[in-house]
Design an enzyme around this catalytic site. Structure first.
Site, PDB file in Angstrom:
ATOM      1  N   ASP A 136      36.401  38.388  33.836  1.00 14.20           N
ATOM      2  CA  ASP A 136      37.082  39.634  34.214  1.00 14.20           C
ATOM      3  C   ASP A 136      38.064  40.120  33.153  1.00 14.20           C
ATOM      4  O   ASP A 136      38.679  41.176  33.319  1.00 14.20           O
ATOM      5  CB  ASP A 136      37.826  39.436  35.544  1.00 14.20           C
ATOM      6  CG  ASP A 136      36.854  39.312  36.710  1.00 14.20           C
ATOM      7  OD1 ASP A 136      35.708  39.784  36.589  1.00 14.20           O
ATOM      8  OD2 ASP A 136      37.246  38.742  37.745  1.00 14.20           O
ATOM      9  N   SER A 181      40.373  36.332  44.247  1.00 14.31           N
ATOM     10  CA  SER A 181      39.258  35.465  44.664  1.00 14.31           C
ATOM     11  C   SER A 181      39.702  34.484  45.750  1.00 14.31           C
ATOM     12  O   SER A 181      38.978  34.228  46.718  1.00 14.31           O
ATOM     13  CB  SER A 181      38.740  34.665  43.466  1.00 14.31           C
ATOM     14  OG  SER A 181      38.199  35.531  42.504  1.00 14.31           O
ATOM     15  N   ARG A 238      30.924  47.161  31.649  1.00 15.70           N
ATOM     16  CA  ARG A 238      32.181  46.977  30.903  1.00 15.70           C
ATOM     17  C   ARG A 238      31.977  46.840  29.402  1.00 15.70           C
ATOM     18  O   ARG A 238      32.962  46.899  28.665  1.00 15.70           O
ATOM     19  CB  ARG A 238      32.972  45.785  31.465  1.00 15.70           C
ATOM     20  CG  ARG A 238      33.673  46.153  32.751  1.00 15.70           C
ATOM     21  CD  ARG A 238      34.713  45.131  33.151  1.00 15.70           C
ATOM     22  NE  ARG A 238      35.374  45.566  34.378  1.00 15.70           N
ATOM     23  CZ  ARG A 238      35.770  44.754  35.343  1.00 15.70           C
ATOM     24  NH1 ARG A 238      35.578  43.449  35.240  1.00 15.70           N
ATOM     25  NH2 ARG A 238      36.379  45.232  36.420  1.00 15.70           N
ATOM     26  N   GLY A 259      32.563  43.790  45.524  1.00 17.54           N
ATOM     27  CA  GLY A 259      31.354  42.990  45.346  1.00 17.54           C
ATOM     28  C   GLY A 259      31.519  41.596  45.926  1.00 17.54           C
ATOM     29  O   GLY A 259      30.583  41.028  46.487  1.00 17.54           O
ATOM     30  N   ARG A 301      40.265  47.326  36.034  1.00 16.95           N
ATOM     31  CA  ARG A 301      40.652  46.541  34.845  1.00 16.95           C
ATOM     32  C   ARG A 301      40.623  47.401  33.578  1.00 16.95           C
ATOM     33  O   ARG A 301      41.412  47.190  32.665  1.00 16.95           O
ATOM     34  CB  ARG A 301      39.771  45.305  34.717  1.00 16.95           C
ATOM     35  CG  ARG A 301      39.873  44.397  35.959  1.00 16.95           C
ATOM     36  CD  ARG A 301      39.460  42.983  35.715  1.00 16.95           C
ATOM     37  NE  ARG A 301      39.123  42.313  36.969  1.00 16.95           N
ATOM     38  CZ  ARG A 301      40.011  41.762  37.810  1.00 16.95           C
ATOM     39  NH1 ARG A 301      41.297  41.810  37.544  1.00 16.95           N
ATOM     40  NH2 ARG A 301      39.603  41.180  38.928  1.00 16.95           N
TER      41      ARG A 301
HETATM   42  C1  S3P Z   1      34.486  36.650  41.626  1.00 16.85           C
HETATM   43  C2  S3P Z   1      33.512  36.283  40.736  1.00 16.85           C
HETATM   44  C3  S3P Z   1      33.201  37.041  39.521  1.00 16.85           C
HETATM   45  C4  S3P Z   1      34.323  37.994  39.156  1.00 16.85           C
HETATM   46  C5  S3P Z   1      34.827  38.760  40.345  1.00 16.85           C
HETATM   47  C6  S3P Z   1      35.347  37.818  41.402  1.00 16.85           C
HETATM   48  C7  S3P Z   1      34.696  35.823  42.827  1.00 16.85           C
HETATM   49  O1  S3P Z   1      32.036  37.803  39.748  1.00 16.85           O
HETATM   50  O2  S3P Z   1      33.869  38.883  38.148  1.00 16.85           O
HETATM   51  O3  S3P Z   1      35.867  39.643  39.951  1.00 16.85           O
HETATM   52  O4  S3P Z   1      35.759  35.946  43.474  1.00 16.85           O
HETATM   53  O5  S3P Z   1      33.801  35.028  43.135  1.00 16.85           O
HETATM   54  P1  S3P Z   1      30.557  37.201  39.494  1.00 16.85           P
HETATM   55  O6  S3P Z   1      30.287  36.177  40.512  1.00 16.85           O
HETATM   56  O7  S3P Z   1      29.642  38.390  39.642  1.00 16.85           O
HETATM   57  O8  S3P Z   1      30.571  36.664  38.100  1.00 16.85           O
END
Ligand code: S3P
Length: 433
Positions: free
Chosen positions: A316, A22, A347, A94, A389
């Site tokens: 996560d 992140s 998941r 994502g 994961r």
């Molecule tokens: C993340 C936020 C989370 C996490 C993802 C990384 C980020 O997702 O699950 O692996 O870096 O902002 P969500 O914002 O969908 O909860």
């Protein structure tokens, strides 16, 4: 690519884990729109972060790699991005797609964000709605629910966005759009999601004021300073050797230099409540984030109940937490975690299927699962549904499951944890882990 694991007699030694995913994404993005050159030490060189690098390069940002673990991002300032010649490919990431959507909404040019099959099935209405409320011109596929995203760069105005789910990706997309918006942009989240964007924007001279779960940024930002970032080890990656050491008897390991930002360490709180022997050593601050070395010894665990605000702080880590729960005495109950259904895989479904195949007693719920333990696991041949994961959870299970365990699509692990297999092998004392 196959990864074979079998039980080992103990894990020992000191290891570090790759840089935080992140934080790497955010350091890259903010570096690209910062004034001048930002250096990123200890960045995560993974599939997902390469997606962000590729998008920034396509938008005219020069990124150099002067050393194996260092990147230099030559920022062009808030208004220096150039239109990409073709659709920006977020591949499987994502985070890349949602943060890019926020960043591109307020530009003076148009963009298209596309992805691979897996990401094409993940919801984007969660960013489209709030960005539209700021005046963004953005649309998605299938009734604006999914990628690809088509963005017509538009003037934005600040808005108050009340999020139905705790999502750092959505919060960050809105704050990034807020950099370009006229007036204050406020995000109100229902639970505490990771706060790296708020920390990094503030450190770069654009303060984000947070009062509890309400975060406000006043736009338009005049400029964003360059900032050198040292990326701590990713707690979400450390989760795998941590749980492995708890479950494999006679283990005593140290995972060095792990980020312990409280918005990320719900797993740690749950494991401690389960009776885990984990101590934090050398707690320190690095680059605006709390960091520690984590000493972990084999432990007898008890079941635990998890819900509410603990969920976004653990989001996560549920597959590996579920594995730990199969070895804990009694009932582990997870609720309020419906967000797990829209991760790289559903998941809840994939964790239940995987752990049942290994012999665990686990029942799905609409927003979580119930596990009764302890249950001896038996090795099996499994695939991860292309979910990194899940793949690492299977590999760790193989360290305690009777007989051999085979993960058939181990290549996906590198989406977040390149070097996982080598690190586990080192901890196992050279035995192939
Ligand atoms: C993340 C936020 C989370 C996490 C993802 C990384 C980020 O997702 O699950 O692996 O870096 O902002 P969500 O914002 O969908 O909860």
């Amino acid at each position: 690519m196959e990864l074979h694991t079998r039980p080992v007699t103990g894990l020992s030694g000191r290891v570090s884990v790759p840089g935080d995913k992140s934080i790497t994404h955010r350091a890259l993005l903010l570096g690209g729109i910062g004034d001048g050159t930002s250096r990123i030490d200890g960045f995560l060189d993974s599939g997902d972060c390469r997606a962000t690098i590729g998008c920034l390069q396509a938008l005219g940002i020069r990124i150099e790699r002067p050393a194996s673990s260092t990147l230099q991002v030559h920022g062009k300032g808030l208004r220096g991005l150039a239109p990409a010649q073709e659709a920006l490919d977020c591949i499987r990431s994502g985070t890349t797609m949602r943060l890019m959507a926020g960043l591109l909404a307020g530009q003076t040019f148009d963009s298209v964000l596309t992805a691979n099959q897996q990401l094409l099935a993940r919801p984007m209405d969660r960013v489209i709605g709030p960005l539209r409320s700021m005046g963004a011109c953005i649309s998605g596929g299938e009734g604006d629910r999914f990628p690809p995203l088509a963005i017509t760069g538009s003037p934005l105005r600040g808005a108050v966005c009340v999020l139905p789910m705790a999502s750092a990706q959505v919060k960050s997309a809105i704050l990034l759009a807020g950099l370009y918006a006229e007036g204050p942009t406020t995000v109100q989240e229902p639970g505490p999601s990771r706060d790296h964007t708020e920390r990094m924007l503030t450190a770069r001279g654009v303060p984000v004021h947070s009062e509890g779960l309400v975060h406000t940024l006043r736009g338009p930002a005049p400029r964003l300073s360059a900032l050198d970032v040292r990326v701590p080890g990713d707690f979400s990656s450390a989760a795998f050797p941590i749980v492995a050491a708890l479950l494999v008897p006679h283990s005593d390991i140290v995972v060095e230099n792990v980020g312990i930002n409280p918005t990320r360490t719900g797993l740690l709180d749950s494991l401690l409540a389960m009776g885990a022997d984990i101590t934090l050593e050398e707690c320190r601050q690095e680059g605006g984030e709390p960091v520690a070395d984590l000493r972990v010894r084999s432990s007898d665990l008890q079941g635990v109940s998890i819900g509410g605000d603990l969920v976004p702080r653990t989001i996560d880590e549920f597959p590996i937490l579920a594995l730990a729960a199969t070895q804990a005495s009694g009932h582990t109950r997870v609720r309020d975690a419906a967000e797990l259904r829209v991760k790289e895989t559903d998941r809840i479904a994939t964790t239940v299927t995987t752990l049942r195949t290994l012999g665990a007693k686990i029942e799905p719920a609409p927003d979580g699962f119930d596990i009764m333990g302890p249950t001896p696991l038996k090795g099996a041949e499994l695939h991860s549904f292309a979910d990194h994961r899940l793949g690492m959870t299977i590999a760790v299970a193989g360290l305690i499951a009777v007989g051999g365990t085979v993960l058939t699509d181990a290549e996906r692990i590198a989406d977040s944890y390149p070097g996982f297999e080598a690190t586990m092998a080192r901890l196992a004392g050279g035995a192939r882990a």
